[in-house]
Design a protein around this motif. Structure first.
Motif, short mmCIF file in Angstrom:
data_model
loop_
_atom_site.label_atom_id
_atom_site.label_comp_id
_atom_site.label_asym_id
_atom_site.label_seq_id
_atom_site.Cartn_x
_atom_site.Cartn_y
_atom_site.Cartn_z
N HIS A 101 0.87 -1.18 0.00
CA HIS A 101 0.00 0.00 0.00
C HIS A 101 0.90 1.22 0.00
O HIS A 101 2.12 1.09 0.10
CB HIS A 101 -0.99 -0.01 1.17
CG HIS A 101 -0.36 0.07 2.52
ND1 HIS A 101 0.50 -0.90 3.01
CD2 HIS A 101 -0.43 1.01 3.51
CE1 HIS A 101 0.89 -0.56 4.21
NE2 HIS A 101 0.35 0.59 4.55
N HIS A 103 1.08 4.02 2.07
CA HIS A 103 1.36 4.87 3.25
C HIS A 103 2.83 5.30 3.24
O HIS A 103 3.71 4.56 2.81
CB HIS A 103 1.05 4.10 4.54
CG HIS A 103 -0.35 4.30 5.02
ND1 HIS A 103 -1.03 3.34 5.72
CD2 HIS A 103 -1.20 5.36 4.89
CE1 HIS A 103 -2.24 3.80 6.02
NE2 HIS A 103 -2.37 5.02 5.53
N ASP A 105 5.17 5.38 5.30
CA ASP A 105 6.22 4.54 5.91
C ASP A 105 6.48 3.26 5.11
O ASP A 105 7.18 2.37 5.58
CB ASP A 105 5.89 4.23 7.37
CG ASP A 105 4.54 3.57 7.56
OD1 ASP A 105 3.58 3.96 6.85
OD2 ASP A 105 4.43 2.67 8.39
N HIS A 106 5.92 3.20 3.90
CA HIS A 106 6.19 2.07 2.99
C HIS A 106 6.80 2.53 1.67
O HIS A 106 7.17 1.70 0.85
CB HIS A 106 4.89 1.29 2.72
CG HIS A 106 4.35 0.66 3.96
ND1 HIS A 106 4.38 -0.70 4.18
CD2 HIS A 106 3.81 1.22 5.07
CE1 HIS A 106 3.88 -0.95 5.39
NE2 HIS A 106 3.51 0.20 5.94
N HIS A 174 -7.34 -1.30 5.51
CA HIS A 174 -6.25 -0.45 6.02
C HIS A 174 -6.06 0.72 5.06
O HIS A 174 -5.95 1.88 5.48
CB HIS A 174 -4.97 -1.26 6.18
CG HIS A 174 -3.82 -0.43 6.64
ND1 HIS A 174 -3.80 0.17 7.88
CD2 HIS A 174 -2.67 -0.06 6.02
CE1 HIS A 174 -2.68 0.87 7.99
NE2 HIS A 174 -1.98 0.76 6.89
N ASP A 195 0.22 -4.07 5.97
CA ASP A 195 -0.32 -3.53 7.22
C ASP A 195 -1.73 -4.06 7.50
O ASP A 195 -2.49 -3.42 8.23
CB ASP A 195 -0.38 -2.00 7.16
CG ASP A 195 0.97 -1.37 7.48
OD1 ASP A 195 1.94 -2.11 7.70
OD2 ASP A 195 1.04 -0.13 7.50
ZN ZN Z 1 -0.03 1.47 6.53
#
Ligand code: ZN
Length: 261
Positions: A101, A103, A105-106, A174, A195
């Motif tokens: 995904h 986000h 932090d990815h 998520h 996640d």
């Molecule tokens: Zn996430």
């Protein structure tokens, strides 16, 4: 982790250990009491940022790109390229990047500060629903981070085989395009959960509240279905923030589930 001819290595960008009640907002000592076996000797829970490197069949693939050189939840990101080097992989060796995904932090290592691709030889891929959500409908921090490499992205059809030995399994909630990567070779399988769960407790206890889900009700339904499928399946799984990015199995014994690494 070896899945037939495919090798999977965790690539840690940064990690920390936290007081569980402080890191999972709204949880109490009582909530954690049945899950002491998931905490370390000091009663703390590990939380990692990073990705997974999959090598084999002529490809070098990264699943997720960690936090990047920034700080979040008290965790300093920035180790991913050094970790890759220690595995003998230079950025230019990476042929493919797939995102569970989008986000922040990815996607931390998707582009450098000038907006250039860090992995200049790789095609980047994500679910179309996440592209629409983060880049078109709700452009924010993630869109700022990805704008410079937007022309590098392809999207997959939900449920598609994205690369040889890597199938996508839609797991929305998520984020709208949240995806589980199923790595397979012959009858062997392993799963990268992204996640869909943030902490092993969410595999053991369906009702455990997750973090930062775009659609919490859908995320819960997705998680319950996943837990039922995994329970006793003997398939090794790893999620994007589990301690040390370690693989484990969800076993059932004496009427209850146990997470075993
Ligand atoms: Zn996430």
């Amino acid at each position: 982790m070896q899945v037939g001819d495919l090798r999977i290595d965790a690539v840690i960008d940064g990690q920390g250990r936290f007081e569980p009640t402080k890191s999972f907002r709204g949880t109490t000592e009582e909530d954690w009491a049945p899950h002491r076996d998931l905490l370390d000797a000091d009663g703390r829970i590990g939380f990692a940022m990073g990705g997974f490197l999959i090598r084999g069949r002529g490809r070098t693939t990264l699943v997720d790109l960690g936090l990047g050189p920034r700080r979040f939840l008290g965790i300093d990101g920035g180790a991913l390229l050094d970790e890759l080097a220690s595995l003998g992989v230079a950025p230019g060796d990476v042929t493919d990047v797939v995102f569970t995904h989008l986000h922040f932090d990815h996607i931390g290592w998707a582009a450098d500060e000038e907006g250039r691709a860090v992995f200049g030889s790789a095609v980047y891929r994500c679910a179309p629903a996440d592209w629409d959500h983060f880049m078109v409908d709700h452009p924010g921090e993630e869109a700022d981070m990805l704008r410079g490499v937007a022309d590098r992205f392809e999207t997959w059809a939900p449920g598609a085989t994205v690369l040889p030995g890597i199938d996508t399994l839609a797991a929305p909630g998520h984020t709208p395009g949240s995806t589980i990567m199923v790595v397979s070779a012959g009858t062997e399988r392993a799963m990268l959960l992204g996640d869909v769960v943030h902490c092993p407790v969410e595999l053991v206890d369906d009702e455990w509240a997750s973090l930062s889900d775009v659609d919490p009700d859908l995320a819960l339904r997705t998680r319950i279905a996943l837990n039922r499928e995994l329970e006793g399946s003997d398939v090794p799984v790893a999620a994007a923030h589990f301690p040390g990015l370690q693989f484990g199995r969800l076993l059932r014994a004496e009427g209850r589930r146990r997470w075993v690494v």
